[in-house]
Design an enzyme around this catalytic site. Structure first.
Site, PDB file in Angstrom:
ATOM      1  CE1 TYR A 303      -3.623  -2.407   1.415  1.00  0.00           C
ATOM      2  CE2 TYR A 303      -1.970  -3.529   2.302  1.00  0.00           C
ATOM      3  CZ  TYR A 303      -3.179  -3.538   1.891  1.00  0.00           C
ATOM      4  OH  TYR A 303      -4.274  -4.700   2.100  1.00  0.00           O
ATOM      5  CG  HIS A 311     -12.509   1.700  -2.210  1.00  0.00           C
ATOM      6  ND1 HIS A 311     -13.808   1.786  -1.838  1.00  0.00           N
ATOM      7  CD2 HIS A 311     -12.075   0.415  -2.431  1.00  0.00           C
ATOM      8  CE1 HIS A 311     -14.152   0.602  -1.598  1.00  0.00           C
ATOM      9  NE2 HIS A 311     -13.110  -0.300  -1.881  1.00  0.00           N
ATOM     10  CG  LEU A 312      -7.810  -0.809   1.838  1.00  0.00           C
ATOM     11  CD1 LEU A 312      -6.699   0.002   2.514  1.00  0.00           C
ATOM     12  CD2 LEU A 312      -8.202  -1.864   2.765  1.00  0.00           C
ATOM     13  CG  HIS A 313      -5.677   1.051  -3.976  1.00  0.00           C
ATOM     14  ND1 HIS A 313      -6.241   2.143  -3.573  1.00  0.00           N
ATOM     15  CD2 HIS A 313      -4.575   1.466  -4.522  1.00  0.00           C
ATOM     16  CE1 HIS A 313      -5.448   3.108  -3.411  1.00  0.00           C
ATOM     17  NE2 HIS A 313      -4.349   2.804  -4.497  1.00  0.00           N
ATOM     18  CG  MET A 314      -2.277  -5.371  -1.362  1.00  0.00           C
ATOM     19  SD  MET A 314      -2.371  -6.938  -0.725  1.00  0.00           S
ATOM     20  CE  MET A 314      -2.903  -7.823  -2.084  1.00  0.00           C
TER      21      MET A 314
END
Length: 393
Positions: A303, A311-314
């Site tokens: 991250y 928006h959470l994103h890996m």
């Protein structure tokens, strides 16, 4: 004697009102202020729910920054006030719209109705308001203007007393007349634009119900999650998409379906989800690259220290960095310095502390000199760096 006289007046008033059908009235507010060694009595009596008699001190409500970075902003009773990224609020963050919030004060009940106009989330007491949705902000509650940043509260100011209802530093109030006049014109303009936009949207929806919604650039990931041309896989917890502007030969994003804004919002209850995201990332590599590439391609899962997308994103990214979309020093340093945080480190931090470290100070890493991630030698520019990587790798 002073206490006795005040309360005797109060009970006499109640008794008199009871004889004249007290059910027709509502006692809404009774407060005694002790100011400058004397008492001031405020009594609001609502008449048939429509009219009221105010035997009170007048007061004003203000939108006040908890960090005192700007002067309090007057909130007139019943008049909408637009706040957002501006010289007035001193908010420079581009995640914050110039028209982020509409605030309407209710002096009778002492709260402010907050409507989120901007695309990125605003929060009251840590809970998202929602785009084009409203919620009440009461005295003592904290409103974060965007992405859990820029905390503000309501300040209720009594003229000539120098006091407010919030526990804030004494602040000199601004000259209001000209400022409010300008803001009122801006508010009317914004309201008209919003009304026109909603009418246009409704019209377009009637004419074409299948039309794709538009997204602010920082919320582009939410649109990409629903784009079949980008989607790689999906289960009941996560969606995997191709990065729209890949920075390497292989570059995917693993995103939770749950609405999690960034790593700063992760807590212990999210650990099973984060571990699942890593497993999905591993499976994505297994399913989407050839056996030949698997043997010679190194991947990282992680991250960014400071999120630019809401928006959470890996990231699942190959370390060849062979891509035409990799163009700037900022692109390069975001994946090859400590600005890129391994997924396992995030998981370990939450297991230990229940949350993720604050890494906002790492933004300066994006300005670091261009340096090969393999041999660590400095390079003059991006074209030279890309040539060097081909030889170094």
């Amino acid at each position: 004697m002073l206490f006795c006289s005040i309360y005797s007046i109060w009970f006499k008033m109640l008794f008199t009102m009871s004889k004249s059908k007290i059910q027709r009235y509502e006692i809404c507010c009774f407060e005694i202020y002790y100011l400058q060694m004397h008492f001031k009595l405020e009594l609001l009596i609502f008449f048939n729910r429509n009219y009221h008699i105010a035997l009170s001190l007048s007061f004003s409500m203000y939108f006040q920054c908890c960090n005192s970075t700007h002067a309090p902003i007057l909130l007139p009773d019943g008049s909408p006030v637009i706040v957002g990224r501006s010289a007035e609020t001193k908010i420079p963050d581009k995640l914050c719209s110039r028209n982020q919030l509409e605030l309407v004060a209710n002096y009778n009940q002492k709260y402010v109705m907050v409507k989120q106009l901007g695309s990125n989330a605003s929060q009251i007491e840590g809970i998202d308001i929602g785009h084009r949705k409203t919620d009440r902000l009461h005295a003592g509650q904290t409103l974060h203007v965007v992405d859990m940043k820029y905390p503000h509260k309501i300040a209720i100011c009594i003229p000539n007393s120098g006091t407010t209802s919030s526990n804030t530093k004494k602040t000199k109030l601004p000259q209001e007349e000209n400022t409010f006049s300008k803001r009122q014109k801006m508010t009317e303009k914004v309201a008209k634009n919003i009304s026109d936009e909603e009418n246009e949207t409704n019209s377009n929806n009637k004419n074409n119900s299948a039309q794709k919604p538009s997204y602010h650039w920082s919320q582009g990931l939410k649109g990409s999650m629903d784009d079949p041309s980008l989607r790689v896989s999906k289960d009941d917890k996560v969606v995997v998409i191709k990065d729209k502007y890949p920075k390497a030969k292989y570059h995917w994003l693993v995103m939770p379906i749950e609405n999690i804004i960034s790593c700063a919002h992760l807590r212990s209850e999210h650990l099973p989800l984060l571990k699942h995201m890593v497993k999905v990332g591993e499976q994505t590599i297994e399913d989407n690259i050839s056996e030949k590439d698997k043997s010679k391609t190194e991947f990282r899962y992680g991250y960014h220290a400071v999120h630019s997308m809401s928006h959470l994103h890996m990231h699942v990214i190959s370390q060849d960095f062979d891509s035409d979309a990799l163009k700037t020093k900022k692109h390069w340093n975001s994946f090859t310095t400590e600005y890129f945080v391994d997924a396992e480190d995030i998981i370990n931090e939450i297991e230990k502390d229940g949350k993720v470290k604050n890494r906002k100070h790492m933004a300066d890493l994006l300005k670091e000199p261009l340096r090969c991630h393999i041999c660590k030698r400095d390079q003059k520019n991006m074209p030279e760096l890309k040539k060097h990587i081909l030889k170094c790798g």
